[in-house]
Enzyme design. Sequence first.
Site, PDB file in Angstrom:
ATOM      1  N   LYS A  70      -9.213  88.023   3.673  1.00  0.00           N
ATOM      2  CA  LYS A  70      -9.391  86.811   2.701  1.00  0.00           C
ATOM      3  C   LYS A  70      -8.472  85.896   3.587  1.00  0.00           C
ATOM      4  O   LYS A  70      -8.702  84.617   3.697  1.00  0.00           O
ATOM      5  CB  LYS A  70      -9.374  86.725   1.634  1.00  0.00           C
ATOM      6  CG  LYS A  70     -10.786  87.778   1.092  1.00  0.00           C
ATOM      7  CD  LYS A  70     -10.639  87.569  -0.481  1.00  0.00           C
ATOM      8  CE  LYS A  70     -11.837  88.418  -1.013  1.00  0.00           C
ATOM      9  NZ  LYS A  70     -11.695  88.238  -2.598  1.00  0.00           N
ATOM     10  N   ALA A  71      -7.403  86.252   3.993  1.00  0.00           N
ATOM     11  CA  ALA A  71      -6.341  85.244   4.554  1.00  0.00           C
ATOM     12  C   ALA A  71      -6.650  84.617   5.784  1.00  0.00           C
ATOM     13  O   ALA A  71      -7.575  85.300   6.495  1.00  0.00           O
ATOM     14  CB  ALA A  71      -5.238  86.202   5.005  1.00  0.00           C
ATOM     15  N   PRO A  72      -6.625  83.578   6.013  1.00  0.00           N
ATOM     16  CA  PRO A  72      -6.803  82.795   7.516  1.00  0.00           C
ATOM     17  C   PRO A  72      -6.517  83.381   8.486  1.00  0.00           C
ATOM     18  O   PRO A  72      -7.061  83.349   9.568  1.00  0.00           O
ATOM     19  CB  PRO A  72      -6.568  81.319   7.129  1.00  0.00           C
ATOM     20  CG  PRO A  72      -5.177  81.379   6.258  1.00  0.00           C
ATOM     21  CD  PRO A  72      -5.907  82.635   4.950  1.00  0.00           C
ATOM     22  N   ASN A  73      -5.147  83.864   8.377  1.00  0.00           N
ATOM     23  CA  ASN A  73      -4.566  84.434   9.628  1.00  0.00           C
ATOM     24  C   ASN A  73      -4.301  85.984   9.095  1.00  0.00           C
ATOM     25  O   ASN A  73      -3.301  86.229   8.219  1.00  0.00           O
ATOM     26  CB  ASN A  73      -3.460  84.021  10.217  1.00  0.00           C
ATOM     27  CG  ASN A  73      -3.702  82.481  10.229  1.00  0.00           C
ATOM     28  OD1 ASN A  73      -4.666  82.096  11.183  1.00  0.00           O
ATOM     29  ND2 ASN A  73      -2.578  81.566  10.079  1.00  0.00           N
ATOM     30  N   VAL A  74      -4.550  87.146   9.555  1.00  0.00           N
ATOM     31  CA  VAL A  74      -4.568  88.288   9.295  1.00  0.00           C
ATOM     32  C   VAL A  74      -3.447  89.007   9.869  1.00  0.00           C
ATOM     33  O   VAL A  74      -3.556  88.843  11.291  1.00  0.00           O
ATOM     34  CB  VAL A  74      -5.652  89.145   9.248  1.00  0.00           C
ATOM     35  CG1 VAL A  74      -5.781  90.570   8.636  1.00  0.00           C
ATOM     36  CG2 VAL A  74      -6.804  88.342   8.440  1.00  0.00           C
ATOM     37  N   VAL A  75      -2.533  89.808   9.303  1.00  0.00           N
ATOM     38  CA  VAL A  75      -1.910  90.842  10.146  1.00  0.00           C
ATOM     39  C   VAL A  75      -1.920  92.196   9.973  1.00  0.00           C
ATOM     40  O   VAL A  75      -2.305  92.670   8.658  1.00  0.00           O
ATOM     41  CB  VAL A  75      -0.157  90.472   9.402  1.00  0.00           C
ATOM     42  CG1 VAL A  75       0.969  91.213  10.199  1.00  0.00           C
ATOM     43  CG2 VAL A  75       0.223  88.998   9.807  1.00  0.00           C
ATOM     44  N   ASP A 183       7.419  77.518   5.821  1.00  0.00           N
ATOM     45  CA  ASP A 183       6.870  78.194   4.456  1.00  0.00           C
ATOM     46  C   ASP A 183       7.768  79.491   4.300  1.00  0.00           C
ATOM     47  O   ASP A 183       7.641  80.398   4.093  1.00  0.00           O
ATOM     48  CB  ASP A 183       5.611  78.596   4.755  1.00  0.00           C
ATOM     49  CG  ASP A 183       4.894  78.898   3.260  1.00  0.00           C
ATOM     50  OD1 ASP A 183       5.532  78.508   2.288  1.00  0.00           O
ATOM     51  OD2 ASP A 183       3.892  79.231   3.362  1.00  0.00           O
TER      52      ASP A 183
END
Length: 494
Positions: A70-75, A183
């Site tokens: 669900k994260a906008p940028n996935v790791v 951040d």
Amino acid sequence: MGGRVSKAVACCCCRSQHHGVVVESSEKTAEEDHGESYELPAFQEFSFEQLRLATSGFAVENIVSEHGEKAPNVVYKGKLDAQRRIAVKRFNRSAWPDPRQFLEEAKSVGQLRSKRLANLLGCCCEGDERLLVAEYMPNDTLAKHLFHWEAQAMKWPMRLRVVLYLAEALEYCTSKGRALYHDLNAYRVLFDDDCNPRLSCFGLMKNSRDGKSYSTNLAFTPPEYMRTGRITPESVIYSFGTLLLDVLSGKHIPPSHALDLIRDRNFNMLTDSCLEGQFSNEEGTELVRLASRCLHYEPRERPNVRSLVQALAPLQKDLETPSYELMDIPRGGATSVQSLLLSPLAEACSRKDLTAIHEILEKTGYKDDEGTANELSFQMWTNQMQDTLNSKKKGDNAFRQKDFSSAIDCYSQFIEVGTMVSPTIYARRCLSYLMNDKAEQALSDAMQALVISPTWPTAFYLQAAALLSLGMENEAQEAIKDGCAHETSSSSGH
């Protein structure tokens, strides 16, 4: 009374609201202190296909970022050529519309090399795809160890080490002209194989056009960012102050609330009860004083990174104790293959016993394919499909008869048609390559099997056998351990 902050801190904090502190700089540079003799490959540009293969097709099982899919940028975690472990950040397609800006930023951050950073190894910029590749840190985040620990709370000496190493990381970045960190929070602090804390390099990169530098709750953002929407080096110091509060309290306390507690001398609410008796009044006083200076409303009144390092260095304890001992975590995957209860296939692969591997694969057949090699839709029944099935049958027969050269040819015909996907075919061709002393091709097939089936233990074990053939024993042991972990998880129903 150890583990509680003395009331004297109130005076220190009040004075710090009005007076900056000038600290003489030490003779050593940040680079000499924290970046020296840390060898890594030079920054490089990867192809999207390389990273797809490294992450087993960006498999959900390999997601390591906080909010999952669900994260906008996935790791994702992954392995380059089954060797170096990497973390791959895949950006939302709209995050970096300008490919030139992305490459320039990535190359700039990629020049940094420090043992205090999870360093940037490379990037990928193909079409709409924007990806960053960094060192993989296997031992979770500071947030996990502070806020969601299971066995024991982080010890005081380790907490002091974390904030010092973090300050040193920021000092190094500043010395290299990268003073802005976006951040900064407990999720950005990662722990390496030795459980030493590292600062994620991902926060050093930000697309200036998207206008956002803070994704966390606005209660934790610097006041000047709320006014102007811009981040400055002083904003990073403010965020460092919130991390000092995290470390002291074991909770994510909003800075405004923490400053109220300090002014009201309510220090019991500010310190982690798990730290009772672990530190002196003086140590607690100094940390709270430093946090309050970092959280000063006026940016110009906050300390610089060098003074943070110099304030934290004298507080360090248990300097000779390795971080993994302070954290009670086995060092660098210290579990040996010999100590694991290996399945017959894992045992055979760990010994590179190709005859035993062949017997097991032949006996297992296609049970692990979950029907992918056998379920055909009506429209697939063509002459070409019949030829494909025939090549598979011929390959199976050659494999059974130990005619491995013919097996390679037949399985290759099956794979090239591409109408059906079978991890078992890749596993069988992998072993056939090993039987023909073609270890690199075997390794490629084992990795391709993982792309199709990312948690399949057999693929990990065959990868280990190929790595052993290439003389890469350490990497082979890691592959065996990965396979065992997935096999254990599967048998326990997780």
